[in-house]
Motif scaffolding. Structure first.
Motif: not given
Length: 293
Positions: A230, A234, A238-239, A241
């Protein structure tokens, strides 16, 4: 100090040589190819070793290098390459250190020595773990045995976070494309160290006459792999996912993924902390911000 460095062109070695030279030390590079400049010594651990007299007057030898653990899937052939690129050169360096009477030998190692630590924090007093990487690292350290009269330090290094190359060199492009995500359930611990702190710690250990044996080169705050993923997402805005199930990750990456990513690595730098070493990047957010600069 007059310091000889093997593996001086790798990620850690290059940064170390630059730092030592900038601090006024005389650095000799042990190189395997043709000598292309001053203060280089050609050696070959598979044939003639270290030339006689090459280490005369040297105050310390730093042995780095080895084929990258994450550079490809661990086939039987490649696992032998991982062993041969670490154990043989380390043994040759140890013998040369002993013959030349070099008083200090800092030799690369890895936090993989501990295997899967689960929820427990592994200090330097923890026993060797289970698995290929743990056995490799134990044999790697044992190869320093010929240097019986030197102060030998085993640099048990966690994955190094840097601006370019290394682990982030492989992961950052994927995350920028939106292809990053936690691997497995993400609850496994992940230990790391910034390249800056790695170099600072090695430099510190060159002068720390009271420290010998294994030293964990890992930041004091291991994180869950999911949190690492995560934070990296950041960093690149971007995420994260696309989580990858453990079974799929192992099907693609084999034993390498199991030992390097799915295994929980919660390593504590007890020796450095006890001797007052201060980390410039003690938290993951600080280390990742450092890699952005």
């Amino acid at each position: 100090m007059r310091i000889a460095v093997a593996g001086s062109h790798g990620l850690i070695g290059s940064a170390l040589v630059e730092s030592l030279t900038g601090s006024g030390h005389e650095v000799l590079r042990l190189v395997r190819g043709p000598v292309t400049g001053d203060r280089q010594i050609r050696w070959d651990p598979e044939t003639f070793g270290v030339p006689p007299g090459a280490l005369d007057g040297v105050d310390a030898v730093v042995g780095l290098g080895g084929v990258g653990l994450g550079s490809r899937r661990w086939s039987g052939w490649f696992k032998q390459q991982l062993r041969d690129s670490r154990i043989t050169p380390t043994g040759v360096l140890a013998e040369a250190v002993q013959q030349a009477g070099v008083p200090v030998f800092l030799s690369a190692s890895a936090t993989g020595f501990y295997g899967d630590t689960g929820e427990e924090a592994a200090t330097e007093a923890a026993p060797v773990g289970v698995g290929f990487l743990a056995a490799l690292t134990a044999d790697w350290e044992a190869a320093t045995a010929p240097a019986v009269d030197a102060r030998v330090v085993h640099l048990r290094t966690a994955p190094v976070l840097s601006r370019s190359g290394g682990l982030l060199g492989r992961l950052r492009p994927l995350y920028r494309l939106g292809l990053g995500g936690r691997i497995g359930d993400g609850d496994q611990f992940f230990s790391w160290i910034s390249l800056s702190d790695e170099v600072r710690a090695i430099t510190y250990l060159l002068d720390a006459a009271e420290i010998a044996g294994p030293v964990n080169l890992a930041a004091p705050h291991a994180v869950r792999y999911g949190d690492f993923s995560d934070e990296l997402a950041r960093l690149v805005r971007r995420r994260a996912v696309l989580p990858v199930p453990a079974r799929l990750a192992q099907a693609v990456g084999g034993e390498m993924v199991g030992d390097l990513i799915l295994t929980s690595s919660r390593v504590e730098p007890a020796v450095l902390s006890e001797h007052g070493f201060g980390f410039a990047h003690p938290t993951l957010s600080a280390a990742l911000e450092y890699t952005r600069a």
